[in-house]
Write an enzyme that holds these catalytic residues in place. Structure first.
Site, PDB file in Angstrom:
ATOM      1  N   ASP A  51       2.039 -49.613  75.847  1.00 38.22           N
ATOM      2  CA  ASP A  51       1.450 -48.968  77.000  1.00 38.22           C
ATOM      3  C   ASP A  51       0.819 -50.165  78.067  1.00 38.22           C
ATOM      4  OD1 ASP A  51       2.905 -46.659  77.151  1.00 38.22           O
ATOM      5  OD2 ASP A  51       1.262 -45.634  75.795  1.00 38.22           O
ATOM      6  N   TYR A 109       0.790 -49.584  63.476  1.00 39.22           N
ATOM      7  CA  TYR A 109      -0.107 -49.758  64.307  1.00 39.22           C
ATOM      8  C   TYR A 109      -1.624 -49.643  63.781  1.00 39.22           C
ATOM      9  CZ  TYR A 109       2.966 -49.179  68.622  1.00 39.22           C
ATOM     10  OH  TYR A 109       4.068 -49.208  69.354  1.00 39.22           O
TER      11      TYR A 109
END
EC number: 5.4.99.12
Length: 261
Positions: A51, A109
């Site tokens: 994003d 992540y």
């Protein structure tokens, strides 16, 4: 010829990974640079679409080309045509069975929290600032409820387009390194905003605002409105993508910055 690239980027200033009309994106910059070096139009496929404001040290992409270049020429040529905040880390020719997204078996992540009374200056775009007394051990304990294949409806964005809310979380660890709290999570795949929504709720537990059982409770509720606010994008990094050994892709330090693998 099919080629895989490992890339890193600072997501600040980009409207996410995906190419969009009239706004800048990491994908658009990479395709522009590759097209210059290949002397033909190039389109890329990535392992995971990040994003706006989200970073990567271990993004993987692939593309098709008729151009014949050695690995050094691809790396140096593409980097010379990229903005300073995007860089190719490695290049490898792969067979036609490889797909950056569909061949991946896991994504990993790391979310970096700067836990200090005052905001950071130098790292302001690379960490998320939260003050207050954050208990990383408490966050780690609560996060273990996320392990395994489960329905993550409570942690998916409203606009998530995935056909299923089920994901399989392989591991999740929360540790403290001085003033930094790191949430490290790996899964077969992630829903839209899933990591940031998980971090937002873990922070509520780390600050003592919710009980240790809250993550499990939220999973059972299957209601995004019951979970905490989405954590800020700046501290999130895609650090690794796992593929079958047959592809023999390079393995580099995960990062970001000083963090150990």
């Amino acid at each position: 010829m099919r080629i895989a690239l490992g890339i890193e980027y600072d997501g600040n200033g980009y409207f996410g990974w995906q190419r969009q009309a009239e706004v800048d994106s990491v994908q658009a910059q990479l395709e522009r640079a590759l097209s210059i070096v290949a002397n033909e139009p190039i389109g890329v496929f990535c392992a995971g679409r990040t994003d706006a404001g989200v970073h990567a040290t271990g993004q993987v992409v692939h593309f098709e080309t008729q151009a014949i270049r050695n690995e050094g020429a691809w790396t140096l040529g593409v980097n010379a045509n990229l903005p300073d905040n995007i860089a190719v880390r490695w290049v490898k020719e792969v067979d036609d069975s490889f797909h950056a997204r569909f061949s991946a078996t896991a994504r990993r992540y790391r979310y970096v929290i700067y836990n200090h009374s005052f905001r950071p200056g130098i790292l302001r775009h690379g960490v998320s600032h939260y003050h207050g007394d954050i208990d990383a051990d408490r966050m780690h304990q609560a996060a273990q409820a996320l392990l395994g294949e489960q329905d993550f409806t409570s942690f998916r964005a409203v606009q998530c387009q995935s056909k299923t809310p089920f994901r399989n979380v392989h591991c999740v660890n929360v540790t403290r390194q001085g003033m930094y709290v790191i949430v490290d999570i790996a899964a077969n795949a992630f829903l839209h905003h899933m990591v940031r929504n998980i971090v937002g709720s873990l922070l509520e537990i780390g600050l003592g605002n919710q009980p240790l059982t809250w993550m499990g409770d939220l999973l059972a509720l299957k209601d995004r409105n019951q979970a905490a606010a989405t954590a800020k994008p700046h501290g999130l990094y895609l650090v690794d993508v796992t593929y079958p050994e047959q592809y023999q892709l390079p393995k580099l330090a995960l990062g970001p910055l000083f963090m150990l693998d």
